[in-house]
Scaffold this active site. Structure first.
Site, PDB file in Angstrom:
ATOM      1  N   SER A 176       0.771  -1.279   0.000  1.00  0.00           N
ATOM      2  CA  SER A 176       0.053   0.042   0.018  1.00  0.00           C
ATOM      3  C   SER A 176       0.802   1.083  -0.003  1.00  0.00           C
ATOM      4  O   SER A 176       0.509   2.152  -0.561  1.00  0.00           O
ATOM      5  CB  SER A 176      -0.732   0.076   1.098  1.00  0.00           C
ATOM      6  OG  SER A 176      -1.641  -1.137   1.299  1.00  0.00           O
ATOM      7  N   HIS A 195      -1.059  -2.492  -7.328  1.00  0.00           N
ATOM      8  CA  HIS A 195      -1.711  -2.219  -5.904  1.00  0.00           C
ATOM      9  C   HIS A 195      -3.377  -2.498  -6.170  1.00  0.00           C
ATOM     10  O   HIS A 195      -4.002  -1.475  -6.996  1.00  0.00           O
ATOM     11  CB  HIS A 195      -1.229  -0.985  -5.740  1.00  0.00           C
ATOM     12  CG  HIS A 195      -2.049  -0.537  -4.417  1.00  0.00           C
ATOM     13  ND1 HIS A 195      -2.332   0.733  -4.008  1.00  0.00           N
ATOM     14  CD2 HIS A 195      -2.228  -1.417  -3.090  1.00  0.00           C
ATOM     15  CE1 HIS A 195      -3.048   0.734  -2.777  1.00  0.00           C
ATOM     16  NE2 HIS A 195      -2.932  -0.499  -2.393  1.00  0.00           N
ATOM     17  N   GLU A 225      -3.547   0.037  -9.485  1.00  0.00           N
ATOM     18  CA  GLU A 225      -2.426   0.988  -9.689  1.00  0.00           C
ATOM     19  C   GLU A 225      -1.343   0.149 -10.067  1.00  0.00           C
ATOM     20  O   GLU A 225      -0.880  -0.920  -9.582  1.00  0.00           O
ATOM     21  CB  GLU A 225      -2.257   1.674  -8.460  1.00  0.00           C
ATOM     22  CG  GLU A 225      -3.119   2.732  -8.235  1.00  0.00           C
ATOM     23  CD  GLU A 225      -2.642   3.470  -6.776  1.00  0.00           C
ATOM     24  OE1 GLU A 225      -3.088   4.620  -6.715  1.00  0.00           O
ATOM     25  OE2 GLU A 225      -2.134   2.856  -5.941  1.00  0.00           O
ATOM     26  N   ASN A 263      -3.758   5.992  -1.968  1.00  0.00           N
ATOM     27  CA  ASN A 263      -3.305   6.179  -0.459  1.00  0.00           C
ATOM     28  C   ASN A 263      -2.858   7.464  -0.180  1.00  0.00           C
ATOM     29  O   ASN A 263      -2.709   8.080   1.195  1.00  0.00           O
ATOM     30  CB  ASN A 263      -2.507   5.064  -0.103  1.00  0.00           C
ATOM     31  CG  ASN A 263      -3.273   3.881   0.112  1.00  0.00           C
ATOM     32  OD1 ASN A 263      -4.493   3.967   0.490  1.00  0.00           O
ATOM     33  ND2 ASN A 263      -2.761   2.576  -0.256  1.00  0.00           N
TER      34      ASN A 263
HETATM   35  P1  NAI Z   1      -4.063  -9.527   6.178  1.00  0.00           P
HETATM   36  O1  NAI Z   1      -3.536  -9.110   7.557  1.00  0.00           O
HETATM   37  O2  NAI Z   1      -5.288  -9.765   5.915  1.00  0.00           O
HETATM   38  O3  NAI Z   1      -3.205 -10.542   5.638  1.00  0.00           O
HETATM   39  C1  NAI Z   1      -1.695 -10.773   5.717  1.00  0.00           C
HETATM   40  C2  NAI Z   1      -1.323 -11.982   5.191  1.00  0.00           C
HETATM   41  O4  NAI Z   1       0.361 -12.045   5.303  1.00  0.00           O
HETATM   42  C3  NAI Z   1      -1.410 -13.397   6.315  1.00  0.00           C
HETATM   43  O5  NAI Z   1      -2.663 -13.736   5.856  1.00  0.00           O
HETATM   44  C4  NAI Z   1      -0.417 -14.250   5.885  1.00  0.00           C
HETATM   45  O6  NAI Z   1      -0.723 -14.883   4.499  1.00  0.00           O
HETATM   46  C5  NAI Z   1       0.860 -13.202   5.626  1.00  0.00           C
HETATM   47  N1  NAI Z   1       1.879 -13.256   6.535  1.00  0.00           N
HETATM   48  C6  NAI Z   1       1.243 -13.065   8.019  1.00  0.00           C
HETATM   49  N2  NAI Z   1       2.649 -13.119   8.846  1.00  0.00           N
HETATM   50  C7  NAI Z   1       3.581 -13.129   7.880  1.00  0.00           C
HETATM   51  C8  NAI Z   1       5.069 -13.377   8.056  1.00  0.00           C
HETATM   52  N3  NAI Z   1       5.532 -13.399   9.234  1.00  0.00           N
HETATM   53  N4  NAI Z   1       5.584 -13.805   6.928  1.00  0.00           N
HETATM   54  C9  NAI Z   1       4.998 -13.878   5.698  1.00  0.00           C
HETATM   55  N5  NAI Z   1       3.869 -13.834   5.489  1.00  0.00           N
HETATM   56  C10 NAI Z   1       3.223 -13.495   6.461  1.00  0.00           C
HETATM   57  O7  NAI Z   1      -3.324  -8.179   5.536  1.00  0.00           O
HETATM   58  P2  NAI Z   1      -3.882  -7.758   3.881  1.00  0.00           P
HETATM   59  O8  NAI Z   1      -4.849  -6.536   4.149  1.00  0.00           O
HETATM   60  O9  NAI Z   1      -4.240  -8.792   3.130  1.00  0.00           O
HETATM   61  O10 NAI Z   1      -2.558  -6.834   3.291  1.00  0.00           O
HETATM   62  C11 NAI Z   1      -1.790  -7.676   2.584  1.00  0.00           C
HETATM   63  C12 NAI Z   1      -0.926  -6.577   1.798  1.00  0.00           C
HETATM   64  O11 NAI Z   1      -1.739  -5.967   0.996  1.00  0.00           O
HETATM   65  C13 NAI Z   1      -0.260  -5.601   2.476  1.00  0.00           C
HETATM   66  O12 NAI Z   1       1.011  -5.114   1.966  1.00  0.00           O
HETATM   67  C14 NAI Z   1      -1.347  -4.324   2.632  1.00  0.00           C
HETATM   68  O13 NAI Z   1      -0.533  -3.092   2.570  1.00  0.00           O
HETATM   69  C15 NAI Z   1      -1.682  -4.464   1.167  1.00  0.00           C
HETATM   70  N6  NAI Z   1      -3.136  -3.950   0.788  1.00  0.00           N
HETATM   71  C16 NAI Z   1      -4.023  -4.104   1.844  1.00  0.00           C
HETATM   72  C17 NAI Z   1      -5.385  -3.476   1.458  1.00  0.00           C
HETATM   73  C18 NAI Z   1      -6.360  -3.338   2.334  1.00  0.00           C
HETATM   74  O14 NAI Z   1      -7.203  -2.701   2.552  1.00  0.00           O
HETATM   75  N7  NAI Z   1      -6.209  -4.151   3.641  1.00  0.00           N
HETATM   76  C19 NAI Z   1      -5.322  -2.571   0.268  1.00  0.00           C
HETATM   77  C20 NAI Z   1      -4.364  -2.733  -0.647  1.00  0.00           C
HETATM   78  C21 NAI Z   1      -3.331  -3.452  -0.306  1.00  0.00           C
END
Ligand code: NAI
Length: 313
Positions: A119, A140, A152, A190
């Site tokens: 993000s 993104h 993006e 963002n």
């Molecule tokens: P989330 O918290 O739902 O999922 C994170 C995932 O990361 C976990 O399910 C697991 O598969 C993995 N993970 C957890 N601990 C880990 C570790 N120690 N090593 C490697 N992998 C690990 O997070 P979310 O929301 O899916 O975010 C993931 C990415 O997407 C981030 O970079 C976030 O900034 C980006 N993002 C998030 C958005 C949102 O609205 N939540 C929108 C667009 C991008």
């Protein structure tokens, strides 16, 4: 270059959604959890999500079966390395992301394109962990990926035009709209959205209005589908906090510094919808604002968003 297979690494909100989007568009999609743990759990989660889309009439039984047939459940990142494109979507933590890309770089073919769904981190800083900065870029997506139409596409300094074009074509193929954005802090969405969300937390901290009333104000006054607190809960408060820290580190500015209330909620494990509690309490139907988050004198009587309910359910 045509992308025939994609790997999505990370089984959270975003990774599981992106995998559904690519598989539904007919692309062979290898799904790998970033953090170990049983892949069966992730499989169950995606099957449940597809089942609920089916129930709500958002997809047909044939489309669900087609999507599932395109999904490959990967136990290790070696399986991701075999694909033409890898989309990383693990926690918003630069050290974890760089370590993952470094490892992948040693495993993947030299033509494989690496993309991060970060993000707010600089794409160039992630690309530098690999020996393939020219085949590395940001892709993104937005939350929830199955519903949001934008992606993006963020080439870093060394990304070739061919790789950017390949990523743009891929985004169109999976039925999203690409915009090409320079590798600047927060990209477009963002950069504009995060200061606004953090301002909403400060309004609440200052006692300008209750959180339900702030959400109602932005829905009815600015015509937004969700108010800022409902949106933060949807994004995940941990992700909001990381975005705030990363943008503050990149640009300074008082509007970007993490508000104390946001830090406190994350510390308490109130991470938003995914945790059942954030600014709203999701054990109630419709969800209700958590009491006592603003200063005591804030009027709480109308603290239930009248217009937000549809979107919150
Ligand atoms: P989330 O918290 O739902 O999922 C994170 C995932 O990361 C976990 O399910 C697991 O598969 C993995 N993970 C957890 N601990 C880990 C570790 N120690 N090593 C490697 N992998 C690990 O997070 P979310 O929301 O899916 O975010 C993931 C990415 O997407 C981030 O970079 C976030 O900034 C980006 N993002 C998030 C958005 C949102 O609205 N939540 C929108 C667009 C991008």
């Amino acid at each position: 270059m045509e992308i025939r297979s994609v790997a999505v690494i990370g089984g959270g909100l975003m990774g599981s959604g992106i995998a559904q989007v690519t598989a539904r568009a007919g692309v062979r999609t290898v799904v790998v959890r970033g953090s170990g743990g049983p892949i069966a759990k992730l499989r169950e989660k995606i099957e449940k999500a597809l089942g609920s889309e089916l129930e709500r009439g958002k997809l047909t039984a044939e489309e669900r079966d087609f999507t599932l047939a395109n999904l490959v459940w990967g136990d290790a990142i070696d399986q991701a390395a075999e694909c033409d494109l890898v989309i990383e979507s693990i926690l918003e933590d630069i050290a974890l992301k760089r370590a993952l890309f470094e490892k992948l770089d040693g495993l993947a073919r030299s033509q494989t394109i690496f993309a991060s769904n970060t993000s707010t981190l600089r794409i160039g800083d992630l690309a530098a962990a690999t020996g393939r900065a020219e085949r590395f870029l940001g892709m993104h997506f937005f939350n929830p990926p199955t519903a949001m139409k934008l992606c993006e596409v963020i080439p870093a300094k060394e990304t070739t035009a061919e790789v950017t074009d390949t990523a743009r074509a891929f985004v169109l193929r999976v039925n999203k709209t690409p915009v090409v954005v320079r590798d600047a802090p927060g990209f477009v969405v963002n950069r504009l959205l995060v200061p606004y969300l953090l301002d909403a937390v400060r309004l609440l901290e200052e006692g300008v209005a209750g959180l339900g009333d702030i959400d109602t104000s932005m829905q009815l006054g600015a015509g937004l589908p969700l108010g800022p607190f409902a949106l933060m809960d949807l994004i995940g408060l941990d992700v909001c906090l990381e975005m705030s820290k990363n943008l503050y580190a990149a640009m300074q500015g008082p509007r970007l510094s993490p508000p104390a209330l946001l830090r406190k909620l994350v510390n308490d494990g109130a991470l938003g919808r995914k945790a059942g509690r954030g600014f709203y309490d999701y054990s109630q139907k419709p969800p209700v604002p958590v009491r006592g988050l603003g200063p005591r004198h804030v009027v709480q009587a109308s603290d239930r968003p009248a217009v937000g309910r549809g979107a919150m359910e």
